[in-house]
Design a protein around this motif. Structure first.
Motif, mmCIF file in Angstrom:
data_model
loop_
_atom_site.group_PDB
_atom_site.id
_atom_site.type_symbol
_atom_site.label_atom_id
_atom_site.label_comp_id
_atom_site.label_asym_id
_atom_site.label_seq_id
_atom_site.Cartn_x
_atom_site.Cartn_y
_atom_site.Cartn_z
ATOM 1 N N ALA A 1 0.832 -1.209 0.000
ATOM 2 C CA ALA A 1 0.000 0.000 0.000
ATOM 3 C C ALA A 1 0.868 1.261 0.000
ATOM 4 C CB ALA A 1 -0.926 -0.003 1.212
ATOM 5 N N ILE A 2 2.078 1.150 0.518
ATOM 6 C CA ILE A 2 3.000 2.289 0.547
ATOM 7 C C ILE A 2 4.042 2.166 -0.559
ATOM 8 C CG2 ILE A 2 4.665 3.558 1.952
ATOM 9 C CD1 ILE A 2 3.279 2.375 4.440
ATOM 10 N N GLY A 3 4.634 0.990 -0.678
ATOM 11 C CA GLY A 3 5.755 0.811 -1.585
ATOM 12 C C GLY A 3 5.406 0.792 -3.055
ATOM 13 N N ASP A 4 4.177 0.471 -3.401
ATOM 14 C CA ASP A 4 3.804 0.437 -4.815
ATOM 15 C C ASP A 4 3.590 1.828 -5.411
ATOM 16 O OD1 ASP A 4 3.961 -2.278 -4.692
ATOM 17 O OD2 ASP A 4 1.842 -2.670 -5.085
ATOM 18 N N LYS A 5 3.410 2.837 -4.563
ATOM 19 C CA LYS A 5 3.137 4.188 -5.070
ATOM 20 C C LYS A 5 4.311 4.782 -5.840
ATOM 21 C CE LYS A 5 -0.466 5.516 -1.778
ATOM 22 N NZ LYS A 5 -0.882 6.476 -0.729
ATOM 23 N N PRO A 6 5.522 4.772 -5.304
ATOM 24 C CA PRO A 6 6.629 5.316 -6.106
ATOM 25 C C PRO A 6 6.864 4.538 -7.398
ATOM 26 C CG PRO A 6 7.447 4.231 -4.123
ATOM 27 C CD PRO A 6 5.976 4.365 -3.968
ATOM 28 N N ALA A 7 6.667 3.249 -7.367
ATOM 29 C CA ALA A 7 6.825 2.443 -8.585
ATOM 30 C C ALA A 7 5.758 2.823 -9.611
ATOM 31 C CB ALA A 7 6.723 0.965 -8.235
ATOM 32 N N HIS A 8 4.538 3.077 -9.150
ATOM 33 C CA HIS A 8 3.452 3.475 -10.045
ATOM 34 C C HIS A 8 3.732 4.849 -10.649
ATOM 35 C CE1 HIS A 8 -0.587 3.887 -11.623
ATOM 36 N NE2 HIS A 8 -0.755 5.005 -10.940
ATOM 37 N N ARG A 9 4.241 5.772 -9.866
ATOM 38 C CA ARG A 9 4.543 7.121 -10.362
ATOM 39 C C ARG A 9 5.616 7.058 -11.446
ATOM 40 N NH1 ARG A 9 5.120 8.833 -4.113
ATOM 41 N NH2 ARG A 9 2.890 8.931 -3.614
ATOM 42 N N ARG A 10 6.615 6.257 -11.224
ATOM 43 C CA ARG A 10 7.700 6.120 -12.203
ATOM 44 C C ARG A 10 7.188 5.469 -13.496
ATOM 45 N NH1 ARG A 10 11.895 2.182 -13.254
ATOM 46 N NH2 ARG A 10 13.785 3.235 -14.010
ATOM 47 N N GLU A 11 6.371 4.445 -13.362
ATOM 48 C CA GLU A 11 5.827 3.758 -14.532
ATOM 49 C C GLU A 11 4.964 4.697 -15.370
ATOM 50 O OE1 GLU A 11 3.206 -0.264 -15.472
ATOM 51 O OE2 GLU A 11 2.906 0.826 -13.607
ATOM 52 N N GLN A 12 4.115 5.482 -14.719
ATOM 53 C CA GLN A 12 3.231 6.389 -15.441
ATOM 54 C C GLN A 12 4.000 7.522 -16.114
ATOM 55 O OE1 GLN A 12 -0.009 5.948 -16.153
ATOM 56 N NE2 GLN A 12 0.378 3.956 -15.203
ATOM 57 N N GLU A 13 5.044 7.980 -15.480
ATOM 58 C CA GLU A 13 5.860 9.030 -16.095
ATOM 59 C C GLU A 13 6.480 8.532 -17.403
ATOM 60 O OE1 GLU A 13 9.097 12.264 -14.528
ATOM 61 O OE2 GLU A 13 9.580 10.146 -14.212
ATOM 62 N N ALA A 14 6.797 7.245 -17.459
ATOM 63 C CA ALA A 14 7.397 6.673 -18.663
ATOM 64 C C ALA A 14 6.360 6.420 -19.749
ATOM 65 C CB ALA A 14 8.119 5.380 -18.302
ATOM 66 N N LYS A 15 5.157 6.009 -19.396
ATOM 67 C CA LYS A 15 4.140 5.630 -20.380
ATOM 68 C C LYS A 15 3.240 6.780 -20.816
ATOM 69 C CE LYS A 15 3.667 0.783 -18.945
ATOM 70 N NZ LYS A 15 2.726 -0.244 -18.430
ATOM 71 N N ARG A 16 3.094 7.793 -20.000
ATOM 72 C CA ARG A 16 2.107 8.843 -20.261
ATOM 73 C C ARG A 16 2.379 9.636 -21.546
ATOM 74 N NH1 ARG A 16 1.760 10.404 -15.403
ATOM 75 N NH2 ARG A 16 3.462 11.914 -15.521
ATOM 76 N N PRO A 17 3.608 10.038 -21.854
ATOM 77 C CA PRO A 17 3.821 10.855 -23.060
ATOM 78 C C PRO A 17 3.324 10.202 -24.351
ATOM 79 C CG PRO A 17 5.757 10.926 -21.643
ATOM 80 C CD PRO A 17 4.848 9.894 -21.068
ATOM 81 N N ALA A 18 3.575 8.929 -24.532
ATOM 82 C CA ALA A 18 3.128 8.248 -25.751
ATOM 83 C C ALA A 18 1.607 8.185 -25.818
ATOM 84 C CB ALA A 18 3.711 6.838 -25.801
ATOM 85 N N ALA A 19 0.964 7.961 -24.678
ATOM 86 C CA ALA A 19 -0.500 7.899 -24.657
ATOM 87 C C ALA A 19 -1.109 9.259 -24.962
ATOM 88 C CB ALA A 19 -0.974 7.401 -23.290
ATOM 89 N N ILE A 20 -0.484 10.328 -24.466
ATOM 90 C CA ILE A 20 -0.977 11.682 -24.755
ATOM 91 C C ILE A 20 -0.841 11.991 -26.244
ATOM 92 C CG2 ILE A 20 -0.517 14.140 -24.393
ATOM 93 C CD1 ILE A 20 0.322 13.436 -21.527
ATOM 94 N N ALA A 21 0.323 11.654 -26.811
ATOM 95 C CA ALA A 21 0.560 11.933 -28.229
ATOM 96 C C ALA A 21 -0.423 11.173 -29.117
ATOM 97 C CB ALA A 21 1.995 11.558 -28.591
ATOM 98 N N SER A 22 -0.735 9.955 -28.760
ATOM 99 C CA SER A 22 -1.665 9.154 -29.559
ATOM 100 C C SER A 22 -3.069 9.759 -29.532
ATOM 101 C CB SER A 22 -1.698 7.726 -29.022
ATOM 102 O OG SER A 22 -2.584 6.923 -29.769
ATOM 103 N N LEU A 23 -3.525 10.175 -28.359
ATOM 104 C CA LEU A 23 -4.857 10.775 -28.262
ATOM 105 C C LEU A 23 -4.904 12.096 -29.013
ATOM 106 C CD1 LEU A 23 -7.725 10.894 -27.221
ATOM 107 C CD2 LEU A 23 -6.850 11.706 -25.016
ATOM 108 N N GLN A 24 -3.863 12.897 -28.923
ATOM 109 C CA GLN A 24 -3.831 14.181 -29.628
ATOM 110 C C GLN A 24 -3.861 13.971 -31.147
ATOM 111 O OE1 GLN A 24 -0.274 15.851 -27.868
ATOM 112 N NE2 GLN A 24 -1.453 17.143 -26.461
ATOM 113 N N ALA A 25 -3.182 12.927 -31.632
ATOM 114 C CA ALA A 25 -3.191 12.644 -33.064
ATOM 115 C C ALA A 25 -4.589 12.242 -33.534
ATOM 116 C CB ALA A 25 -2.187 11.537 -33.375
ATOM 117 N N SER A 26 -5.281 11.466 -32.743
ATOM 118 C CA SER A 26 -6.645 11.059 -33.108
ATOM 119 C C SER A 26 -7.577 12.266 -33.119
ATOM 120 C CB SER A 26 -7.158 10.007 -32.121
ATOM 121 O OG SER A 26 -6.393 8.826 -32.217
ATOM 122 N N LEU A 27 -7.428 13.153 -32.153
ATOM 123 C CA LEU A 27 -8.250 14.367 -32.126
ATOM 124 C C LEU A 27 -7.970 15.240 -33.345
ATOM 125 C CD1 LEU A 27 -8.050 15.278 -28.337
ATOM 126 C CD2 LEU A 27 -10.114 14.672 -29.610
ATOM 127 N N ALA A 28 -6.711 15.296 -33.758
ATOM 128 C CA ALA A 28 -6.366 16.098 -34.938
ATOM 129 C C ALA A 28 -7.035 15.529 -36.190
ATOM 130 C CB ALA A 28 -4.854 16.140 -35.106
#
Length: 288
Positions: free
Chosen positions: A147-174
């Motif tokens: 409950a405590i230790g998974d949070k930093p791992a989740h933050r790091r994982e999302q920081e790595a995956k989020r940019p590609a997901a944002i770019a994909s959604l923006q391309a579809s909107l365009a």
């Protein structure tokens, strides 16, 4: 001399003749043969077959015992696995939270120190009071740490995956934005009701993305993300579900005009009958 003669005569009388000796030998052999001959007597034996086994009640008890032992073995094995899971998690997280390690910058220093202290206490407990704890106790201890230790791992994982997901959604909107703004003839067949559906999902998705990005931009690495890569992907799928089939709707083929019917050609009249077939026609001069 008389004594010697008497002895000789006595010896001659005591010794049997050759025929007598042979007869006596045959008699003795027959007597010996009669004494050594054995007789065999055969009798029928009664054979009964019995099988050693458990009665029905005894078999039921044995099966219940087998099930109970198998359950105990499984519980012992799973308990050991649960204990090992706690131990492994302690070692893994503690090493990753050291200065310069992958998860160190995703947890505030004070929070990190407190969590590392909890990991150390858990390790001591494993080799003391927790040496022979029950499986459910190990499971609860692991859940407490995660409950405590998974949070930093989740933050790091999302920081790595989020940019590609944002770019994909923006391309579809365009892509869908270009459709809405276009007056190209290739989309002239799209009805107004369908265009409104695309416009609605386009507007709501654009607004949602802008709000999430604004919230995310104000966060530090030690904060939980305002939007996850999974949420961005789900939003893009919802956008495609409404808009893709409309934008890709094929333009109907123009109706073919029916070809004009060809006028029927008049039938040729047969030549005048000049006579029966094979008859000769007289020349004009011979006619009266």
């Amino acid at each position: 001399d008389e004594a010697a003669e008497a002895a000789a005569e006595g010896g001659d009388e005591a010794k049997p003749s050759g025929d007598e000796a042979a007869a006596e030998g045959e008699a003795e052999g027959e007597a010996a043969g009669k004494k050594t001959k054995k007789k065999t007597k055969r009798i029928d034996l009664t054979v009964s077959e019995t099988t050693a086994g458990l009665t029905a009640p005894e078999l039921m008890v044995a099966r219940e015992l087998e099930v109970e032992l198998a359950f105990k073995d499984k519980l012992v094995r799973e308990t050991g696995e649960a204990r090992n899971a706690v131990e492994s998690y302690v070692y893994d997280l503690r090493s990753k939270l050291r200065d310069g390690e992958p998860l160190a910058e995703y947890m505030l220093p004070a929070d990190r120190d407190a969590f590392v202290s909890l990991l150390n206490d858990t390790e001591d407990w494993l080799y003391d009071d927790g040496e022979d704890a029950a499986k459910k106790v190990y499971d609860a201890k692991l859940a407490e740490l995660k409950a405590i230790g998974d949070k930093p791992a989740h933050r790091r994982e999302q920081e790595a995956k989020r940019p590609a997901a944002i770019a994909s959604l923006q391309a579809s909107l365009a892509t869908y934005g270009a459709f809405l703004a276009s007056t190209d003839d290739k989309w002239s067949h799209i009805e107004d009701a369908d265009r409104k559906k695309v416009q609605k999902i386009y507007d709501s998705t654009t607004q949602w993305l802008n709000e999430k990005l604004a919230a995310q931009n104000g966060l530090a690495k030690t904060d939980d993300p305002a939007v996850t890569a999974g949420a961005l992907t789900a939003k893009e799928k919802a956008l495609h579900k409404v808009a893709r089939s409309i934008v890709n709707k094929p333009k109907p083929k123009p109706k073919e005009e029916p070809k004009p019917k060809e006028e029927a050609k008049p039938k040729e009249e047969p030549a005048a009958d000049a006579g029966a077939a094979g008859a000769e026609v007289p020349p004009p001069g011979d006619l009266d």
